[in-house]
Design an enzyme around this catalytic site. Structure first.
Site, PDB file in Angstrom:
ATOM      1  N   LYS A   1      82.025   2.377  38.300  1.00 45.83           N
ATOM      2  CA  LYS A   1      80.724   2.399  38.876  1.00 45.83           C
ATOM      3  C   LYS A   1      80.053   1.295  38.111  1.00 45.83           C
ATOM      4  O   LYS A   1      79.513   0.510  38.775  1.00 45.83           O
ATOM      5  CB  LYS A   1      80.009   3.710  38.804  1.00 45.83           C
ATOM      6  CG  LYS A   1      80.623   4.615  39.879  1.00 45.83           C
ATOM      7  CD  LYS A   1      79.957   6.064  39.722  1.00 45.83           C
ATOM      8  CE  LYS A   1      80.405   6.953  38.596  1.00 45.83           C
ATOM      9  NZ  LYS A   1      80.318   8.297  38.572  1.00 45.83           N
TER      10      LYS A   1
ATOM     11  N   ASP B   1      85.646   6.237  43.925  1.00 41.17           N
ATOM     12  CA  ASP B   1      85.186   7.485  42.688  1.00 41.17           C
ATOM     13  C   ASP B   1      84.422   8.581  43.445  1.00 41.17           C
ATOM     14  O   ASP B   1      84.506   9.552  43.103  1.00 41.17           O
ATOM     15  CB  ASP B   1      84.231   6.711  41.814  1.00 41.17           C
ATOM     16  CG  ASP B   1      83.822   7.478  40.671  1.00 41.17           C
ATOM     17  OD1 ASP B   1      84.688   8.267  40.018  1.00 41.17           O
ATOM     18  OD2 ASP B   1      82.652   7.905  40.515  1.00 41.17           O
TER      19      ASP B   1
ATOM     20  N   ARG C   1      87.863  16.188  42.038  1.00 41.40           N
ATOM     21  CA  ARG C   1      88.120  16.723  40.669  1.00 41.40           C
ATOM     22  C   ARG C   1      87.184  17.992  40.495  1.00 41.40           C
ATOM     23  O   ARG C   1      87.489  18.790  39.850  1.00 41.40           O
ATOM     24  CB  ARG C   1      87.751  15.589  39.754  1.00 41.40           C
ATOM     25  CG  ARG C   1      88.966  14.517  39.857  1.00 41.40           C
ATOM     26  CD  ARG C   1      88.560  13.279  39.028  1.00 41.40           C
ATOM     27  NE  ARG C   1      88.163  13.498  37.701  1.00 41.40           N
ATOM     28  CZ  ARG C   1      87.021  12.956  37.150  1.00 41.40           C
ATOM     29  NH1 ARG C   1      86.425  12.099  37.713  1.00 41.40           N
ATOM     30  NH2 ARG C   1      86.618  13.450  35.985  1.00 41.40           N
TER      31      ARG C   1
ATOM     32  N   SER D   1      85.996   6.793  35.991  1.00 43.01           N
ATOM     33  CA  SER D   1      85.124   7.007  36.979  1.00 43.01           C
ATOM     34  C   SER D   1      83.890   6.231  36.493  1.00 43.01           C
ATOM     35  O   SER D   1      83.221   5.710  37.509  1.00 43.01           O
ATOM     36  CB  SER D   1      85.014   8.617  37.171  1.00 43.01           C
ATOM     37  OG  SER D   1      83.690   9.022  37.569  1.00 43.01           O
TER      38      SER D   1
ATOM     39  N   HIS E   1      74.573   4.657  30.191  1.00 44.87           N
ATOM     40  CA  HIS E   1      75.135   5.827  30.906  1.00 44.87           C
ATOM     41  C   HIS E   1      75.595   6.797  30.063  1.00 44.87           C
ATOM     42  O   HIS E   1      75.900   6.571  28.953  1.00 44.87           O
ATOM     43  CB  HIS E   1      76.476   5.333  31.587  1.00 44.87           C
ATOM     44  CG  HIS E   1      77.116   6.364  32.321  1.00 44.87           C
ATOM     45  ND1 HIS E   1      76.496   6.609  33.710  1.00 44.87           N
ATOM     46  CD2 HIS E   1      77.854   7.467  32.346  1.00 44.87           C
ATOM     47  CE1 HIS E   1      77.113   7.695  34.354  1.00 44.87           C
ATOM     48  NE2 HIS E   1      77.912   7.986  33.540  1.00 44.87           N
TER      49      HIS E   1
HETATM   50  N1  URA Z   1      80.406  11.281  35.144  1.00 49.72           N
HETATM   51  C1  URA Z   1      80.963  10.523  36.005  1.00 49.72           C
HETATM   52  O1  URA Z   1      80.393   9.494  36.467  1.00 49.72           O
HETATM   53  N2  URA Z   1      82.261  10.552  36.110  1.00 49.72           N
HETATM   54  C2  URA Z   1      83.035  11.654  35.429  1.00 49.72           C
HETATM   55  O2  URA Z   1      84.378  11.715  35.445  1.00 49.72           O
HETATM   56  C3  URA Z   1      82.126  12.431  34.538  1.00 49.72           C
HETATM   57  C4  URA Z   1      80.987  12.488  34.402  1.00 49.72           C
END
Ligand code: URA
Length: 426
Positions: free
Chosen positions: A189, A163, A170, A185, A82
């Site tokens: 995931k 999220d 946000r 966040s 990621h």
């Molecule tokens: N990527 C995400 O999935 N969440 C965030 O808060 C920032 C970048």
């Protein structure tokens, strides 16, 4: 519980209790806590922070808000990567098939771009016919040894729905760039996705959410700790995002560059980061492979074979020509000298304004839009030489893209920052 009490506790710098965190995330997911209350709480967290134990509980609560995928029935280990978000960051495209070559399955559940950062799904959707949404059964088939062994697709609506709501909130309330909120966040995931190993590419620099190395390091450490607690082998690399990765930023443009990498070519920075991340993923999954062997899978077409299977299985045509912009303009060097700055944020905003990104979540993106870079920092350039080609379907967009570039490109005679001449278009 009462939402106002939870907000007031964080406003007054108190530690939230486990029960308060569990309640507020669940109640927000169900619509019992209103958006304006969650916005106030997000801002209180932004300003006053959370302790590690609070972040861990918050992450667990977000995971519990939805389904968890389980890949334990696969006959191969799984590893995912990621990136915290960047400009020209197309690494997932060559990386997922490359890792699959070595017998490690890659469940790359990806997102779309928002703001100036690109999204993997938006890039792949420039391939004619390609479909982002897959069922859980299709995902399992893609990951098994009978399939290509890697999948890049949309994270389903059932994965960490808390999220999804909170991230959108946000984004419109100035509460994105905050370590506890970003860490929870991303990790909610990735843990819900069920990967066995995870490599985080934490970006630092002007084009990243974290502009300072100290912040990026704190984000990396927080996420690695959250992963370990959840039983996911998690590693992090801190990588530069002060200038874009590679020579393209935009959707179809980045797919084209990824195909160069999968054909054994492509820009060195993209290849090097792809290989470094592949090496970490394979090692974290318990199948270490030397970098020379990883590079040879790009050079000899094995990674490309996996890519072609992946695209076909999602109804894309790997041989179809990619869309090309009807309108292009070339930006030329205003002076002789050395290109000392090609700012990631400036290029990202320019690509966004050309149509590669969206202003609101529901907006469409242009497959063809983006910025092609003909020189990179450190290159010697001559006055009048092409520096960038801007691509778009809509001519009116050039002017605002040029505004975004002002100050983002510096050419200096001595290698120090010199006064900048106005950029020319043609
Ligand atoms: N990527 C995400 O999935 N969440 C965030 O808060 C920032 C970048």
């Amino acid at each position: 519980f009462d939402a106002v009490d939870v907000i007031a506790a964080k406003r007054d710098r108190q530690r939230l209790s486990d029960a308060q965190i569990d309640w507020v995330i669940d109640a927000y997911t169900r619509g019992v806590v209103a958006d304006e209350q969650m916005s106030a709480l997000a801002m209180a967290v932004y300003l006053n922070g959370m302790e590690r134990s609070e972040i861990a509980r918050w992450t667990q609560a977000m995971i519990r808000s939805g389904e968890r995928m389980d890949f334990s029935s696969l006959d191969r280990p799984t590893a995912d990567k990621h990136s915290t978000g960047g400009v020209g960051d197309k690494i997932t495209l060559p990386l997922a098939p490359l890792v699959a070559v070595f017998g490690v399955s890659v469940p790359q559940l990806s997102g779309r771009g928002l703001g100036h950062t690109g999204g993997t799904l938006d890039k792949l959707e420039s391939i004619p016919g390609w479909r982002a949404a897959l069922s859980n059964d299709e995902i399992m088939e893609m990951l098994s040894s009978a399939g290509p062994g890697a999948v890049i697709c949309a994270a389903g609506a059932g994965l960490a729905p808390a999220d999804k709501k909170l991230y959108a909130l946000r984004d419109t309330t100035g509460t994105v760039s905050c370590v506890p909120l970003i860490a929870s966040s991303i990790m909610s995931k990735k843990i819900a996705e069920g990967t066995g190993a995870l490599v985080l590419d934490v970006k630092v620099g002007s084009g990243a959410f974290m502009k300072e190395l100290s912040q990026a390091r704190e984000l990396a450490e927080t996420m690695v700790a959250l992963g370990k607690d959840a039983g996911v082998t998690t590693r992090a690399l801190l990588t530069d995002m002060s200038t874009p990765l590679g020579r393209t930023a935009g959707n179809a443009l980045e797919v084209r560059e990824s195909l160069e990498v999968l054909s054994g070519g492509g820009p060195a920075d993209v290849v090097d980061l792809t290989v470094a991340l592949a090496s970490e993923m394979l090692d974290a999954a318990g199948r270490p492979v030397g970098e020379d062997e990883i590079r040879s899978a790009l050079a000899d077409g094995r990674a490309m074979d996996v890519w072609r299977q992946m695209i076909r299985r999602q109804d894309g045509d790997p041989d179809a020509p990619l869309p090309v912009a009807a309108e292009t303009e070339v930006v030329t060097a205003p002076d002789d000298g050395v290109l000392t700055r090609l700012d990631a944020l400036a290029i990202g905003v320019a690509a966004w304004r050309l149509g590669a990104g969206r202003a609101r979540k529901e907006d469409p993106v242009q497959a063809v839009a983006g910025v092609e870079m003909h020189a990179k920092p450190g290159d010697t350039v001559r006055r009048g030489q092409p520096l960038l080609t801007l691509h778009t379907a809509t001519h009116e967009r050039f002017a605002r893209a040029m505004e975004a570039l002002a100050g983002g490109i510096v050419i200096s005679e001595t290698g120090s920052q010199a006064a900048q001449a106005a950029l020319a278009r043609r």
